[in-house]
Design a protein around this motif. Structure first.
Motif, PDB file in Angstrom:
ATOM      1  N   ALA A 239       8.897  17.735  -2.739  1.00 51.67           N
ATOM      2  CA  ALA A 239       9.244  16.535  -3.269  1.00 51.67           C
ATOM      3  C   ALA A 239       8.150  15.834  -4.083  1.00 51.67           C
ATOM      4  CB  ALA A 239       9.697  15.669  -1.992  1.00 51.67           C
ATOM      5  N   ARG A 240       7.197  16.034  -3.789  1.00 50.74           N
ATOM      6  CA  ARG A 240       6.039  15.164  -4.708  1.00 50.74           C
ATOM      7  C   ARG A 240       4.910  16.052  -5.157  1.00 50.74           C
ATOM      8  NH1 ARG A 240       5.557   9.752  -4.580  1.00 50.74           N
ATOM      9  NH2 ARG A 240       3.456  10.040  -5.179  1.00 50.74           N
TER      10      ARG A 240
ATOM     11  N   GLN B  26      10.081   9.948   6.021  1.00 50.41           N
ATOM     12  CA  GLN B  26      11.482  10.654   5.478  1.00 50.41           C
ATOM     13  C   GLN B  26      11.472  11.019   4.238  1.00 50.41           C
ATOM     14  OE1 GLN B  26      10.889   7.155   6.763  1.00 50.41           O
ATOM     15  NE2 GLN B  26      11.032   8.143   8.675  1.00 50.41           N
ATOM     16  N   GLN B  27      10.863  10.447   3.127  1.00 48.41           N
ATOM     17  CA  GLN B  27      10.805  10.893   1.909  1.00 48.41           C
ATOM     18  C   GLN B  27      10.048  12.149   1.215  1.00 48.41           C
ATOM     19  OE1 GLN B  27      11.349   7.324  -0.434  1.00 48.41           O
ATOM     20  NE2 GLN B  27      12.786   6.506   0.557  1.00 48.41           N
ATOM     21  N   ALA B  28       8.660  11.968   2.060  1.00 48.92           N
ATOM     22  CA  ALA B  28       7.664  12.790   1.454  1.00 48.92           C
ATOM     23  C   ALA B  28       7.585  14.017   2.289  1.00 48.92           C
ATOM     24  CB  ALA B  28       6.280  12.030   1.010  1.00 48.92           C
TER      25      ALA B  28
ATOM     26  N   GLU C  13       6.118   1.392   0.357  1.00 49.38           N
ATOM     27  CA  GLU C  13       6.340   3.002   0.084  1.00 49.38           C
ATOM     28  C   GLU C  13       5.964   3.675   1.296  1.00 49.38           C
ATOM     29  OE1 GLU C  13       6.962   0.687  -3.668  1.00 49.38           O
ATOM     30  OE2 GLU C  13       5.148   0.879  -2.007  1.00 49.38           O
TER      31      GLU C  13
ATOM     32  N   ALA D 222       8.017   4.768   4.205  1.00 49.09           N
ATOM     33  CA  ALA D 222       9.113   5.646   3.999  1.00 49.09           C
ATOM     34  C   ALA D 222       8.522   7.188   3.708  1.00 49.09           C
ATOM     35  CB  ALA D 222       9.726   5.140   2.479  1.00 49.09           C
TER      36      ALA D 222
END
Length: 294
Positions: A196-197, A188-190, A182, A185
């Protein structure tokens, strides 16, 4: 070591697999229990994997059999998050399972119960902003889902069981359990969107440190029923923690002592009572430039 023979429930799950290896590495004799088949970890250990059992932990008879002869239990089995099952099923299954394990622990006279509570008891997903940050144990209880409510109810059960039996019950309010896969990632994701989080104040706990917390909770001189936030020492973001709060939760007071990338889920109580100090962080896997470091 106060408890040598341990029943580990949820041993086939993510946290359970890592905790099983960790306990075996540290000399524990473990009976691994799950509704699914538990894979025996590779390697040579100072501890012993006595058995792997497939058990319905909502059934008290099966639970009593599985826990026979143990000194302590590390209870990680549950529906692990909201949104995986219907809300009613999540609540009923989790509370029934937890009551069964606690009852069996008392009937067998175990020396300690360590079990997985959740950060969700503190108000997650923070659609309503937290009252302050870092959020600590005093922010409890603020359940916002049937899953979180199942954990709050179980913490109440643990208090009653501990009071009437004298057995220590240690609840570990785990943050989002993650690992190197994780972390890679995150760029790109957080990182692109601080929203987002926001749901857990950008918190996480490395799976290996979750296992460490389980062992420390078995060994620490704790009495009664205690609950501890278990999170990493930092956030998932390269942005400083105070800047994140100012951007996403303006007006929420940030207490003194927060600097740099410090966690916004306080682990001060776990540090003091359990000797818990996280050993792993995402920066061991990926740098703040988004490039792999390991």
């Amino acid at each position: 070591m106060s408890a040598k023979r341990v029943v580990l429930t949820g041993s086939a799950g993510r946290a359970g697999r890592v905790t099983l290896r960790h306990l075996l590495e540290h000399g524990y004799d473990v009976t691994a229990v799950d509704r699914d088949r538990t894979q025996r970890p590779d390697g040579t250990f100072s501890g012993t994997l006595r058995d792997t059992l497939q058990v319905d932990l909502t059934d008290l008879g099966e639970t009593l059999e599985a826990m026979q002869g143990a000194d302590a239990v590390v209870h990680l089995a549950n529906i692990p998050a909201p949104g995986l099952q219907a809300p009613h099923r999540t609540f009923v299954q989790n509370t029934a399972m937890n009551h069964s394990v606690f009852t069996a622990a008392v009937m067998h006279g175990l020396s300690r119960v360590v079990w997985a509570s959740s950060e969700t008891t503190l108000g997650l997903p923070f659609d309503e902003p937290p009252a302050y940050a870092p959020v600590d144990e005093a922010h409890y209880p603020r359940p916002e889902s049937s899953y979180a409510l199942s954990k709050v109810v179980t913490e109440t059960m643990a208090s009653q069981f501990a009071r009437t039996s004298g057995i220590p019950f240690v609840a570990l309010r785990f943050s989002n359990i993650l690992g190197p896969q994780e972390y890679r990632a995150f760029p790109q994701q957080a990182w692109p969107d601080p929203q987002a989080r926001r749901w857990n104040l950008w918190g996480y706990i490395d799976e290996r440190d979750a296992a460490l917390a389980c062992r420390l909770a078995l060994e620490a001189p704790v009495t009664g029923a205690r609950s501890f936030i278990i999170a990493a020492a930092d956030t998932v973001m390269p942005t400083p923690s105070r800047d994140l709060m100012a951007q996403v939760f303006p007006g929420v007071p940030v207490r003194d002592g927060v600097s740099g990338h410090d966690t916004l889920l306080s682990i001060a109580a776990a540090r003091e009572a359990l000797g818990f100090e996280p050993q792993h962080r995402w920066r061991d896997t990926v740098g703040e430039d988004g490039q792999p470091t390991a």
